[in-house]
Design a protein around this motif. Sequence first.
Motif, short mmCIF file in Angstrom:
data_model
loop_
_atom_site.label_atom_id
_atom_site.label_comp_id
_atom_site.label_asym_id
_atom_site.label_seq_id
_atom_site.Cartn_x
_atom_site.Cartn_y
_atom_site.Cartn_z
N ALA A 121 41.19 153.50 13.00
CA ALA A 121 41.72 154.72 12.39
C ALA A 121 41.24 154.90 10.96
CB ALA A 121 43.25 154.69 12.43
N ALA A 122 41.27 153.84 10.14
CA ALA A 122 40.88 153.97 8.74
C ALA A 122 40.56 152.62 8.16
CB ALA A 122 41.99 154.64 7.93
N ASN A 123 39.72 152.64 7.12
CA ASN A 123 39.36 151.42 6.40
C ASN A 123 39.07 151.81 4.96
OD1 ASN A 123 37.23 149.35 5.34
ND2 ASN A 123 38.18 148.34 7.09
N TYR A 124 39.71 151.14 4.00
CA TYR A 124 39.50 151.48 2.59
C TYR A 124 39.83 150.29 1.70
CZ TYR A 124 44.49 152.51 3.16
OH TYR A 124 45.81 152.44 3.48
N ASP A 125 39.40 150.37 0.46
CA ASP A 125 39.62 149.31 -0.52
C ASP A 125 40.95 149.51 -1.24
OD1 ASP A 125 37.13 148.25 0.08
OD2 ASP A 125 36.13 149.37 -1.53
N VAL A 126 41.53 148.39 -1.65
CA VAL A 126 42.73 148.41 -2.49
C VAL A 126 42.44 147.55 -3.72
CG1 VAL A 126 44.35 148.81 -0.62
CG2 VAL A 126 43.75 146.46 -1.24
N SER A 127 43.11 147.85 -4.83
CA SER A 127 42.94 147.05 -6.05
C SER A 127 44.07 147.35 -7.01
CB SER A 127 41.59 147.35 -6.72
OG SER A 127 41.50 148.70 -7.11
N GLY A 128 44.27 146.43 -7.98
CA GLY A 128 45.30 146.64 -8.98
C GLY A 128 45.72 145.35 -9.64
N GLY A 140 50.80 145.76 -8.41
CA GLY A 140 50.42 147.17 -8.48
C GLY A 140 49.17 147.45 -7.69
N ILE A 141 48.83 146.57 -6.74
CA ILE A 141 47.65 146.75 -5.90
C ILE A 141 47.88 147.91 -4.93
CG2 ILE A 141 46.16 145.68 -4.17
CD1 ILE A 141 46.90 142.97 -5.43
N ASN A 142 46.96 148.85 -4.88
CA ASN A 142 47.11 149.99 -3.97
C ASN A 142 45.74 150.60 -3.66
OD1 ASN A 142 46.66 152.46 -5.89
ND2 ASN A 142 48.08 151.13 -6.99
N GLY A 143 45.72 151.47 -2.67
CA GLY A 143 44.50 152.17 -2.31
C GLY A 143 44.76 153.23 -1.26
N ASP A 144 43.78 154.09 -1.04
CA ASP A 144 43.93 155.14 -0.03
C ASP A 144 42.55 155.56 0.47
OD1 ASP A 144 42.95 157.57 -1.70
OD2 ASP A 144 44.55 156.73 -2.94
N GLY A 145 42.56 156.24 1.59
CA GLY A 145 41.31 156.72 2.17
C GLY A 145 41.58 157.73 3.26
N LEU A 146 40.52 158.30 3.78
CA LEU A 146 40.60 159.27 4.87
C LEU A 146 40.13 158.64 6.16
CD1 LEU A 146 39.13 162.42 3.07
CD2 LEU A 146 41.55 161.83 3.40
N GLY A 147 40.72 159.08 7.27
CA GLY A 147 40.31 158.57 8.57
C GLY A 147 41.06 159.26 9.67
N GLY A 148 41.15 158.60 10.80
CA GLY A 148 41.82 159.15 11.98
C GLY A 148 41.22 158.56 13.22
N SER A 152 47.34 155.58 3.09
CA SER A 152 47.49 154.88 1.82
C SER A 152 48.30 153.61 1.99
CB SER A 152 48.15 155.78 0.77
OG SER A 152 49.49 156.02 1.07
N THR A 153 48.09 152.67 1.05
CA THR A 153 48.79 151.38 1.06
C THR A 153 49.17 151.00 -0.36
OG1 THR A 153 47.62 150.56 3.02
CG2 THR A 153 48.54 148.91 1.54
N ASP A 154 50.39 150.50 -0.54
CA ASP A 154 50.85 149.91 -1.79
C ASP A 154 51.33 148.50 -1.51
OD1 ASP A 154 51.00 152.11 -4.03
OD2 ASP A 154 51.75 153.07 -2.22
N VAL A 155 50.73 147.51 -2.17
CA VAL A 155 51.18 146.13 -2.07
C VAL A 155 52.25 145.93 -3.14
CG1 VAL A 155 50.53 143.71 -2.21
CG2 VAL A 155 48.94 145.37 -1.22
N ASN A 156 53.49 145.70 -2.71
CA ASN A 156 54.61 145.60 -3.64
C ASN A 156 54.84 144.18 -4.15
OD1 ASN A 156 55.30 148.39 -3.11
ND2 ASN A 156 56.13 147.68 -1.16
N PHE A 157 54.61 143.19 -3.27
CA PHE A 157 54.95 141.80 -3.60
C PHE A 157 54.03 140.85 -2.84
CE2 PHE A 157 57.18 137.87 -2.50
CZ PHE A 157 57.60 137.42 -3.75
#
Length: 211
Positions: free
Chosen positions: A44-51, A79-87, A96-101
Amino acid sequence: FDWSGAYAGLHAGYGWGDTSWHGIFGASGGQGGPGNPQQGSLNAANYDVSGILGGIQPGYNIQQGNIVMGVEAEASWSGINGDGLGGVNTSDRPFSTDVNFLGTFTGRFGVAMDRTLFYGKAGVAVINESHSHTTGAPLVLDGSETRMGAVLGAGVEHAFNERWSVKGEYNYLQFNAADVVLANGGDQAAFAIDQQLHTFKIGLNYLFTDG
């Protein structure tokens, strides 16, 4: 210098990685509902995260000769997060993804050269993440999950007096695909989400007994 004893400290650093989504049911692109699961086989989707990240670490060391063994726990707020387009059958839906802990519990094994310690570590990791996906309706579906994974790392630590030390450390964390259900009211979609992370941290430790 003797590294034996209990210690605790603080760390701060930066994390980066890759998030992969695979559709299971009701996902973007229209693959049916809960009665027609796709077993996570549709990319569905693949993207980078960072923070940035930061937190605390307690631990305990035992030194025999120049060999140092121990255990350590780490808790990092992220505060690591990222987003991208897909389907699944399209490529223009937001994810989108947010890594909280992030948490780890590891064994450490190292070689001491007086006040400098070179070490490796391995153990279990835990992650809490929040995810969202916008369907073609458009409708924003979101959810969160906590899961276990594995961590490998290496670092160097230097004691600049009898009680205080500073360290630099790299970790690789792997969280294999876990099923996550995203929802908004009565609408749902499920995905298998795989997360790989790299972190580099600088830390400051206080040794509770004189080195």
